[in-house]
Scaffold this motif. Structure first.
Motif, PDB file in Angstrom:
ATOM      1  N   MET A   1      37.559  55.114  15.972  1.00  0.00           N
ATOM      2  CA  MET A   1      36.937  56.107  15.098  1.00  0.00           C
ATOM      3  C   MET A   1      37.641  57.446  15.277  1.00  0.00           C
ATOM      4  SD  MET A   1      32.922  56.961  14.982  1.00  0.00           S
ATOM      5  CE  MET A   1      32.599  55.210  14.974  1.00  0.00           C
ATOM      6  N   LYS A   2      38.002  58.124  14.196  1.00  0.00           N
ATOM      7  CA  LYS A   2      38.818  59.314  14.300  1.00  0.00           C
ATOM      8  C   LYS A   2      37.960  60.531  14.602  1.00  0.00           C
ATOM      9  CE  LYS A   2      42.222  57.308  11.214  1.00  0.00           C
ATOM     10  NZ  LYS A   2      42.930  57.410   9.946  1.00  0.00           N
ATOM     11  N   LEU A   3      37.403  60.549  15.831  1.00  0.00           N
ATOM     12  CA  LEU A   3      36.492  61.620  16.207  1.00  0.00           C
ATOM     13  C   LEU A   3      37.206  62.957  16.287  1.00  0.00           C
ATOM     14  CD1 LEU A   3      34.350  59.832  18.930  1.00  0.00           C
ATOM     15  CD2 LEU A   3      33.718  60.346  16.588  1.00  0.00           C
ATOM     16  N   ASN A   4      38.462  62.931  16.756  1.00  0.00           N
ATOM     17  CA  ASN A   4      39.187  64.184  16.874  1.00  0.00           C
ATOM     18  C   ASN A   4      39.398  64.838  15.514  1.00  0.00           C
ATOM     19  OD1 ASN A   4      40.885  62.104  16.101  1.00  0.00           O
ATOM     20  ND2 ASN A   4      42.699  63.066  16.980  1.00  0.00           N
ATOM     21  N   LYS A   5      39.614  64.008  14.460  1.00  0.00           N
ATOM     22  CA  LYS A   5      39.789  64.534  13.115  1.00  0.00           C
ATOM     23  C   LYS A   5      38.486  65.130  12.600  1.00  0.00           C
ATOM     24  CE  LYS A   5      41.269  63.210   8.479  1.00  0.00           C
ATOM     25  NZ  LYS A   5      41.755  62.108   7.633  1.00  0.00           N
ATOM     26  N   ILE A   6      37.376  64.381  12.795  1.00  0.00           N
ATOM     27  CA  ILE A   6      36.077  64.859  12.342  1.00  0.00           C
ATOM     28  C   ILE A   6      35.710  66.155  13.053  1.00  0.00           C
ATOM     29  CG2 ILE A   6      33.614  64.305  12.240  1.00  0.00           C
ATOM     30  CD1 ILE A   6      34.408  61.374  12.115  1.00  0.00           C
ATOM     31  N   VAL A 182      35.392  70.842  25.996  1.00  0.00           N
ATOM     32  CA  VAL A 182      34.845  69.579  25.524  1.00  0.00           C
ATOM     33  C   VAL A 182      35.854  68.466  25.762  1.00  0.00           C
ATOM     34  CG1 VAL A 182      34.057  68.282  23.500  1.00  0.00           C
ATOM     35  CG2 VAL A 182      33.433  70.677  23.745  1.00  0.00           C
ATOM     36  N   PHE A 183      35.372  67.331  26.250  1.00  0.00           N
ATOM     37  CA  PHE A 183      36.216  66.146  26.396  1.00  0.00           C
ATOM     38  C   PHE A 183      35.630  65.014  25.566  1.00  0.00           C
ATOM     39  CE2 PHE A 183      37.096  62.046  28.451  1.00  0.00           C
ATOM     40  CZ  PHE A 183      38.484  62.038  28.372  1.00  0.00           C
ATOM     41  N   ILE A 184      36.425  64.466  24.670  1.00  0.00           N
ATOM     42  CA  ILE A 184      35.983  63.364  23.822  1.00  0.00           C
ATOM     43  C   ILE A 184      36.823  62.139  24.134  1.00  0.00           C
ATOM     44  CG2 ILE A 184      35.725  62.538  21.450  1.00  0.00           C
ATOM     45  CD1 ILE A 184      35.349  65.428  20.581  1.00  0.00           C
ATOM     46  N   ASP A 185      36.154  61.049  24.422  1.00  0.00           N
ATOM     47  CA  ASP A 185      36.866  59.813  24.759  1.00  0.00           C
ATOM     48  C   ASP A 185      36.398  58.707  23.824  1.00  0.00           C
ATOM     49  OD1 ASP A 185      38.590  58.154  26.020  1.00  0.00           O
ATOM     50  OD2 ASP A 185      37.379  57.864  27.817  1.00  0.00           O
ATOM     51  N   ASN A 186      37.251  57.725  23.603  1.00  0.00           N
ATOM     52  CA  ASN A 186      36.890  56.593  22.766  1.00  0.00           C
ATOM     53  C   ASN A 186      35.879  55.699  23.456  1.00  0.00           C
ATOM     54  OD1 ASN A 186      38.504  57.216  20.582  1.00  0.00           O
ATOM     55  ND2 ASN A 186      40.270  56.112  21.379  1.00  0.00           N
ATOM     56  N   ALA A 187      34.934  55.164  22.684  1.00  0.00           N
ATOM     57  CA  ALA A 187      34.036  54.127  23.182  1.00  0.00           C
ATOM     58  C   ALA A 187      34.755  52.796  22.963  1.00  0.00           C
ATOM     59  CB  ALA A 187      32.709  54.158  22.431  1.00  0.00           C
ATOM     60  N   VAL A 188      35.075  52.123  24.045  1.00  0.00           N
ATOM     61  CA  VAL A 188      35.949  50.951  23.986  1.00  0.00           C
ATOM     62  C   VAL A 188      35.464  49.923  22.981  1.00  0.00           C
ATOM     63  CG1 VAL A 188      36.935  49.050  25.293  1.00  0.00           C
ATOM     64  CG2 VAL A 188      36.709  51.308  26.350  1.00  0.00           C
ATOM     65  N   ALA A 189      34.177  49.619  22.978  1.00  0.00           N
ATOM     66  CA  ALA A 189      33.667  48.567  22.096  1.00  0.00           C
ATOM     67  C   ALA A 189      33.616  49.013  20.639  1.00  0.00           C
ATOM     68  CB  ALA A 189      32.276  48.139  22.552  1.00  0.00           C
ATOM     69  N   LYS A 237      22.854  49.693  21.895  1.00  0.00           N
ATOM     70  CA  LYS A 237      23.101  50.366  23.162  1.00  0.00           C
ATOM     71  C   LYS A 237      22.564  49.537  24.321  1.00  0.00           C
ATOM     72  CE  LYS A 237      22.642  54.916  25.335  1.00  0.00           C
ATOM     73  NZ  LYS A 237      22.043  56.263  25.181  1.00  0.00           N
ATOM     74  N   THR A 238      23.387  49.371  25.347  1.00  0.00           N
ATOM     75  CA  THR A 238      23.001  48.635  26.546  1.00  0.00           C
ATOM     76  C   THR A 238      23.178  49.538  27.763  1.00  0.00           C
ATOM     77  OG1 THR A 238      25.220  47.762  26.967  1.00  0.00           O
ATOM     78  CG2 THR A 238      23.818  46.528  25.428  1.00  0.00           C
ATOM     79  N   ASP A 239      22.899  48.995  28.938  1.00  0.00           N
ATOM     80  CA  ASP A 239      23.077  49.780  30.167  1.00  0.00           C
ATOM     81  C   ASP A 239      24.541  50.109  30.405  1.00  0.00           C
ATOM     82  OD1 ASP A 239      20.372  49.673  30.618  1.00  0.00           O
ATOM     83  OD2 ASP A 239      20.490  47.901  31.933  1.00  0.00           O
ATOM     84  N   GLN A 240      25.434  49.281  29.864  1.00  0.00           N
ATOM     85  CA  GLN A 240      26.876  49.486  30.047  1.00  0.00           C
ATOM     86  C   GLN A 240      27.507  50.246  28.873  1.00  0.00           C
ATOM     87  OE1 GLN A 240      25.476  46.240  30.518  1.00  0.00           O
ATOM     88  NE2 GLN A 240      25.262  46.854  32.679  1.00  0.00           N
ATOM     89  N   GLY A 241      26.703  50.709  27.931  1.00  0.00           N
ATOM     90  CA  GLY A 241      27.226  51.374  26.743  1.00  0.00           C
ATOM     91  C   GLY A 241      26.832  50.587  25.508  1.00  0.00           C
ATOM     92  N   TYR A 242      27.606  50.697  24.451  1.00  0.00           N
ATOM     93  CA  TYR A 242      27.318  49.957  23.229  1.00  0.00           C
ATOM     94  C   TYR A 242      28.042  48.620  23.242  1.00  0.00           C
ATOM     95  CZ  TYR A 242      25.020  53.952  21.111  1.00  0.00           C
ATOM     96  OH  TYR A 242      24.135  54.962  20.836  1.00  0.00           O
ATOM     97  N   ASP A 243      27.371  47.585  22.710  1.00  0.00           N
ATOM     98  CA  ASP A 243      27.987  46.269  22.691  1.00  0.00           C
ATOM     99  C   ASP A 243      28.949  46.148  21.514  1.00  0.00           C
ATOM    100  OD1 ASP A 243      26.395  45.991  20.474  1.00  0.00           O
ATOM    101  OD2 ASP A 243      25.045  44.502  21.341  1.00  0.00           O
ATOM    102  N   THR A 244      29.654  45.034  21.456  1.00  0.00           N
ATOM    103  CA  THR A 244      30.650  44.825  20.409  1.00  0.00           C
ATOM    104  C   THR A 244      29.982  44.822  19.039  1.00  0.00           C
ATOM    105  OG1 THR A 244      32.002  43.513  21.906  1.00  0.00           O
ATOM    106  CG2 THR A 244      32.440  43.292  19.541  1.00  0.00           C
TER     107      THR A 244
END
Length: 260
Positions: A1-6, A182-189, A237-244
């Motif tokens: 997802m192009k979060l940096n662009k948004i 601010v630090f923005i990182d990709n959500a792997v799933a 959303k799960t305990d480990q983040g968002y699922d696939t």
């Protein structure tokens, strides 16, 4: 997802030191009375015709995989006659489909100097281009000017959206004066290299929905550029983040359906 662009579109901006107050310029058609060199006029007209054939998809579908070719054809004509309102408008529209929004802004500004009434959305597109190009003060001016061109009924319909854009510009200016780390990182799933956008959070605070062009299955159709058509995906959303993410089943036709 192009979060940096948004993020850059909605929040970050750089104040421009340029002045936009210029005098009107005569709109110059591609005719022998205005372009004396016969060969140059022939090249310009031919380039415009070829660009127009490709531009039709951009007008009809809102996008075209031929954007670089359209720009090349139009620029060839623009180099011969840079003062044609219609051509500058089409160049601006085409550049809006790229990451070179400063070029879009330049051509829309030229349209305003030449013939701002050539299309109803000239001031709006110019404002959006300057907004994305991070010329925030100028964007605010153009948003307000766009509202001034509308009839009361039309203005009422779009006023809330335009005021939101103006607010985005003002917030961006405030953040520039007082930047926040601010630090923005990709959500792997969730994130892939393909376009993903329009994120909506579910009412249960556990699900998110978004539009994506990722490959869900080989059964889906593709466009002329070979990209899969858009689909709506769902992730929990799960305990480990968002699922696939998975494709939303059925149709979303009613309020509160699919927890959205």
């Amino acid at each position: 997802m192009k979060l940096n662009k948004i993020f850059s579109i909605l929040i970050i901006g750089l104040l421009s030191t340029s002045t936009w107050e210029e005098e009107r310029i005569e709109d110059t058609p591609f005719k022998r009375d205005y372009i004396s060199d016969k060969d140059s006029l022939h090249i310009a007209k031919k380039s415009i015709r070829r660009g127009n054939r490709l531009y039709k998809d951009l007008e009809k579908y809102g996008y075209s995989e031929q954007v670089p070719r359209i720009i090349n054809f139009y620029l060839k004509a623009n180099n011969i006659n840079p003062n044609n309102a219609e051509l500058n408008y089409k160049l601006g529209r085409t550049y809006m489909e790229t990451t070179d929004h400063s070029y879009a802004a330049k051509h829309f500004e030229k349209v305003i100097l030449l013939e701002p009434t050539i299309e109803d959305d000239v001031y709006l597109l110019a404002a959006k281009a300057q907004h994305i190009a991070q010329n925030l003060d100028r964007a605010i001016e153009l948003y307000k000017e766009y509202l001034n061109t509308l009839k009361p009924r039309e203005k009422k319909k779009v006023n809330a959206s335009i005021q939101r854009y103006i607010k985005q510009c003002n917030v961006a200016k405030e953040l520039i004066e007082k930047p926040i780390p601010v630090f923005i990182d990709n959500a792997v799933a969730l994130n892939t290299e393909l376009d993903e956008y329009n994120v909506v959070k579910g009412n249960d605070d556990e699900h998110i929905y978004f539009t994506s062009r990722r490959v869900v299955c080989d059964c889906r159709a593709t466009d002329n550029a070979g990209l899969h058509f858009e689909t709506i995906l769902e992730s929990k959303k799960t305990d480990q983040g968002y699922d696939t993410p998975a494709e939303v089943e059925g149709k979303i036709t009613k309020r509160n359906q699919h927890r959205g």
